[in-house]
Design an enzyme around this catalytic site. Structure first.
Site, PDB file in Angstrom:
ATOM      1  N   LEU A 119       0.801  -1.232   0.000  1.00 12.37           N
ATOM      2  CA  LEU A 119       0.000   0.000   0.000  1.00 12.37           C
ATOM      3  C   LEU A 119       0.835   1.283   0.000  1.00 12.37           C
ATOM      4  O   LEU A 119       0.292   2.359  -0.148  1.00 12.37           O
ATOM      5  CB  LEU A 119      -0.968   0.004   1.195  1.00 12.37           C
ATOM      6  CG  LEU A 119      -2.081  -1.049   1.153  1.00 12.37           C
ATOM      7  CD1 LEU A 119      -2.973  -0.942   2.376  1.00 12.37           C
ATOM      8  CD2 LEU A 119      -2.904  -0.953  -0.122  1.00 12.37           C
ATOM      9  N   ASN A 131       7.104  -3.397   2.521  1.00 12.40           N
ATOM     10  CA  ASN A 131       7.918  -2.578   1.617  1.00 12.40           C
ATOM     11  C   ASN A 131       7.494  -1.111   1.605  1.00 12.40           C
ATOM     12  O   ASN A 131       7.188  -0.536   0.563  1.00 12.40           O
ATOM     13  CB  ASN A 131       7.874  -3.148   0.193  1.00 12.40           C
ATOM     14  CG  ASN A 131       6.452  -3.266  -0.347  1.00 12.40           C
ATOM     15  OD1 ASN A 131       5.512  -3.500   0.404  1.00 12.40           O
ATOM     16  ND2 ASN A 131       6.293  -3.122  -1.645  1.00 12.40           N
ATOM     17  N   ASP A 145      -1.386 -10.021  -5.274  1.00 12.22           N
ATOM     18  CA  ASP A 145      -0.051  -9.400  -5.248  1.00 12.22           C
ATOM     19  C   ASP A 145      -0.154  -7.930  -5.652  1.00 12.22           C
ATOM     20  O   ASP A 145       0.620  -7.419  -6.458  1.00 12.22           O
ATOM     21  CB  ASP A 145       0.943 -10.144  -6.129  1.00 12.22           C
ATOM     22  CG  ASP A 145       2.390  -9.810  -5.771  1.00 12.22           C
ATOM     23  OD1 ASP A 145       2.640  -9.440  -4.607  1.00 12.22           O
ATOM     24  OD2 ASP A 145       3.266  -9.917  -6.654  1.00 12.22           O
TER      25      ASP A 145
END
Length: 416
Positions: free
Chosen positions: A65, A96, A306
């Protein structure tokens, strides 16, 4: 929110109401009654939708996000709204961000941003500090703060000993290690699947071997250490075979596949469209068919979108330099129904909750209401207007879809 849902077909093999068309009465966030023609003397809100089907709430095991640090790509608030409207009552958030989610304060931060949403957020903590592959992160502290697993998003852990230690360490608290598999040396500067298409287009290739070597290595480590290991987004026929063999040995190994690897192939790269640049890369038709077979025989445990929003500055550029990733929440259900039967789609969109130790319940009276509402019929085409994410980098633009998601009910909230 109290309501009655009218004439919904239940798709849940664990439920006594599986394949029945019935009404559901929800009160105090609980399924109070299930039956035909439920009375409504108090005039509470009723929901009746065309060809309404209802299943356990869906779970996506790999969602990026951006926030914190990359809010221009996506925010947690909007991302969870997108997930809800796409049928997901829970997501596992990848680490990430910037900074990388590798400590308990970062876990607390992302959880606090999601506390009022209908879709629940379950953070994945980075396996190594800064996802740099050098030292293990604060795994136990993150587990206590709410992390459901540990992995470095789309980064292979080259140090086999560090993965061995990680697998041993997390067994003290029944932790789950996520091991993305792609040998960085064999990948080199590759940007597409190594094969006829990459050769024809002059693109540097990434051979299947880059993934399969790491899958084999990590399975050897798991056999040595014990513990639980999850392979995200596998993409080759040999990976499926290796994991199937490991499961037959009794190893606690699970895996997922991304929607785009089940539907698309590297033939899509003919126009150098960076929307199709993903990691691992889109593979061949034979690999795609092997992944479908792995879903059918349950070698592959779950399906993920994903979902990875990328801003236009890093996506709409020359192929070699563009970032990998596609948004996928909005298109997941409609794309999957073009290649898989409905009950298998629902099974693989809900199975991940058990693997990630997230509570889920069969649809029956007396349990917390957590379900997805959808119509599995109807043909349509996915367009830019169907993308609810801030970033628009979808590999499915212009693709045929089947079925529509109406929304979810979870956390006492209805999102339609």
């Amino acid at each position: 929110m109290n309501l009655i849902i009218r004439e919904a077909k239940i798709i849940d093999p664990k439920s006594p109401y599986h394949n029945q068309i019935t009404d559901l009465q929800i009160g105090n966030q609980t399924i109070e009654k299930i039956g035909s023609h439920l009375p409504n003397p108090n005039g509470i809100t009723e929901i009746k939708l065309e060809n309404l089907h209802l299943s356990e709430g869906w779970f996506d095991s790999s969602v990026s996000l951006g926030e914190p640090g990359f809010e221009d790509r996506e925010t947690i608030a909007n991302g969870l709204t997108v997930a809800a409207k796409s049928g997901f009552t829970a997501i596992a958030l990848q680490p990430n961000a910037y900074p990388i989610i590798d400590n308990q304060s970062q876990i607390h931060f992302v959880c606090s941003k999601a506390k009022d949403a209908a879709t629940q957020l379950f953070p994945i903590g980075a396996l190594t500090k800064g996802s740099e592959g050098k030292d293990l992160a604060e795994l136990f502290d993150m587990k206590n703060a709410g992390a459901v697993a540990f992995g470095d998003y789309n980064k292979n852990l080259d140090n086999a000993n560090l993965l061995k230690i990680g697998l041993q360490y997390v067994q003290d608290f029944d932790g789950l290690v996520i091991a993305y598999a792609q040998d960085s040396n064999i990948k080199g500067n590759g940007v597409a699947n190594e094969g006829i298409v990459s050769t024809r287009l002059g693109l540097k290739g990434i051979p299947n071997l880059a993934e399969e070597l790491q899958v084999a290595r990590n399975l050897f480590l798991l056999e040595y250490t014990g513990g639980k290991l999850h392979f995200p987004t596998i993409s080759t026929a040999k990976s499926v075979a290796l994991i199937k063999e490991a499961k037959s040995k009794g190893l606690q190994v699970t895996c997922s596949v991304a929607v785009h690897h089940l539907v698309l192939t590297d033939e899509k790269l003919d126009e150098f469209d960076t929307r199709f640049k993903v990691t691992p890369p889109l593979r061949t038709e034979s690999d795609r068919q092997a992944l479908i077979a792995g879903i059918i025989d349950n070698t592959i445990d779950m399906i993920t979108s994903d979902h990875n929003p990328i801003d236009i500055e890093h996506k709409k550029m020359e192929f070699d330099g563009a970032k990998n990733g596609t948004v996928g929440l909005e298109s997941a259900f409609g794309a999957l129904l073009t290649v898989l039967p409905l009950e298998k789609v629902i099974e693989k969109l809900t199975a991940g909750q058990n693997i990630f130790s997230i509570e889920n319940n069969a649809i029956k009276e007396g349990v917390m209401a957590n379900f997805t509402l959808f119509n599995p019929e109807g043909n349509w085409t996915f367009t830019l207007g169907d993308i609810l994410s801030k970033s628009k980098n979808s590999a499915f633009l212009g693709s045929p879809m089947i079925g529509k998601v109406y929304g979810i009910y979870n956390q006492g909230r209805l999102v339609i």
